[in-house]
Design an enzyme around this catalytic site. Structure first.
Site, PDB file in Angstrom:
ATOM      1  N   ARG A   8       0.863  -1.179   0.000  1.00 20.74           N
ATOM      2  CA  ARG A   8       0.000   0.000   0.000  1.00 20.74           C
ATOM      3  C   ARG A   8       0.899   1.228   0.000  1.00 20.74           C
ATOM      4  O   ARG A   8       1.777   1.361   0.847  1.00 20.74           O
ATOM      5  CB  ARG A   8      -0.889  -0.021   1.248  1.00 20.74           C
ATOM      6  CG  ARG A   8      -1.461   1.334   1.676  1.00 20.74           C
ATOM      7  CD  ARG A   8      -2.619   1.781   0.812  1.00 20.74           C
ATOM      8  NE  ARG A   8      -3.001   3.152   1.064  1.00 20.74           N
ATOM      9  CZ  ARG A   8      -3.972   3.545   1.875  1.00 20.74           C
ATOM     10  NH1 ARG A   8      -4.652   2.662   2.556  1.00 20.74           N
ATOM     11  NH2 ARG A   8      -4.258   4.819   1.996  1.00 20.74           N
ATOM     12  N   ARG A  11      -5.335   2.198  -4.661  1.00 21.23           N
ATOM     13  CA  ARG A  11      -4.750   1.437  -3.557  1.00 21.23           C
ATOM     14  C   ARG A  11      -4.818  -0.057  -3.845  1.00 21.23           C
ATOM     15  O   ARG A  11      -5.863  -0.554  -4.256  1.00 21.23           O
ATOM     16  CB  ARG A  11      -5.516   1.698  -2.257  1.00 21.23           C
ATOM     17  CG  ARG A  11      -5.540   3.151  -1.834  1.00 21.23           C
ATOM     18  CD  ARG A  11      -6.593   3.335  -0.742  1.00 21.23           C
ATOM     19  NE  ARG A  11      -6.713   4.717  -0.320  1.00 21.23           N
ATOM     20  CZ  ARG A  11      -7.514   5.603  -0.880  1.00 21.23           C
ATOM     21  NH1 ARG A  11      -8.264   5.260  -1.893  1.00 21.23           N
ATOM     22  NH2 ARG A  11      -7.571   6.836  -0.429  1.00 21.23           N
ATOM     23  N   ASP A  45      -6.870  -1.021   1.173  1.00 21.41           N
ATOM     24  CA  ASP A  45      -7.216   0.027   2.127  1.00 21.41           C
ATOM     25  C   ASP A  45      -8.058  -0.623   3.217  1.00 21.41           C
ATOM     26  O   ASP A  45      -9.124  -1.170   2.927  1.00 21.41           O
ATOM     27  CB  ASP A  45      -7.997   1.141   1.432  1.00 21.41           C
ATOM     28  CG  ASP A  45      -8.227   2.345   2.324  1.00 21.41           C
ATOM     29  OD1 ASP A  45      -7.436   2.550   3.263  1.00 21.41           O
ATOM     30  OD2 ASP A  45      -9.191   3.087   2.072  1.00 21.41           O
ATOM     31  N   ASP A  68      -9.797   0.245   6.851  1.00 23.00           N
ATOM     32  CA  ASP A  68     -10.146   1.249   7.858  1.00 23.00           C
ATOM     33  C   ASP A  68     -10.841   0.572   9.025  1.00 23.00           C
ATOM     34  O   ASP A  68     -11.678  -0.327   8.825  1.00 23.00           O
ATOM     35  CB  ASP A  68     -11.105   2.299   7.277  1.00 23.00           C
ATOM     36  CG  ASP A  68     -10.418   3.263   6.336  1.00 23.00           C
ATOM     37  OD1 ASP A  68      -9.225   3.555   6.539  1.00 23.00           O
ATOM     38  OD2 ASP A  68     -11.085   3.742   5.393  1.00 23.00           O
TER      39      ASP A  68
END
Length: 195
Positions: free
Chosen positions: A107, A116, A119, A121
């Site tokens: 990444r 990306r 990713d 989160d």
């Protein structure tokens, strides 16, 4: 899911109380073999102890996202899922695991809102709220993102996103806006549960 399903589990260990939290992750990829990247991320999250798999959403495809007024570099569409797990790890340890997985999968954080390979989160961590810039909880833009809300509503439509309302209602509102942020469910794609 009932309210009792979301209550922290307190287990005594060595004289300390460890609180179990429900964690919601958003995982996406728009470079390389997108589905394989997401599967690798799911597997890697559970390779080390401390996370217990609960569920993941179906796979969705979404155009790249940026907040209003921000420009998006030209790039392909994302595949996205939401994954839910239970953990007794502290949020900082889980963030470190997430960053290590992203780094191991190359990444790069070169262009804001850019493409990306991966990713990940942390959207919510139980009922914990934090203004820490390294890990703001709940995620400060989750309520704006169809690619988070729509997959999440597959699993927990009645859960409340602190300060914003019911996930299912938020997902419906984002989908109703239409345009490039709409999520398209990919029933031709599937992930394997972590071992």
């Amino acid at each position: 899911m009932t309210a009792s399903d979301r209550m922290p589990d307190r287990t005594a260990t060595g004289g300390h109380m460890l609180v179990q939290h429900r964690v919601v992750f958003s995982i996406g990829s728009n470079l390389g073999d997108r589905l394989d990247n997401i599967q690798e991320a799911v597997d890697a999250l559970f390779d080390a102890p401390g996370l217990n798999f609960v569920a993941f959403s179906r796979v969705y495809e979404t155009a790249p996202y940026a907040p209003p007024g921000e420009s998006i570099p030209e790039q392909g569409d994302f595949l996205n899922i939401v994954l839910i797990a239970d953990t007794r790890l502290p949020p900082e340890n889980l963030l470190e695991r997430v960053l290590n997985i992203e780094n191991s999968m190359r990444r790069e954080r070169v262009v804001r809102w850019g493409p990306r390979t991966l990713d990940i989160d942390i959207v919510t961590f139980g009922d914990i709220t934090s203004d820490d810039p390294d890990l703001t909880l709940p995620h400060p833009r989750a309520h704006e993102r169809a690619f988070v809300l729509v997959p999440w509503s597959d699993i927990e439509p009645d859960v409340l996103l602190t300060g914003h309302g019911r996930v299912g209602d938020l997902a419906e509102a984002r989908q109703a806006e239409g345009g490039p942020s709409i999520c398209r469910r990919r029933d031709d794609l599937a992930l394997q549960q972590p071992a």
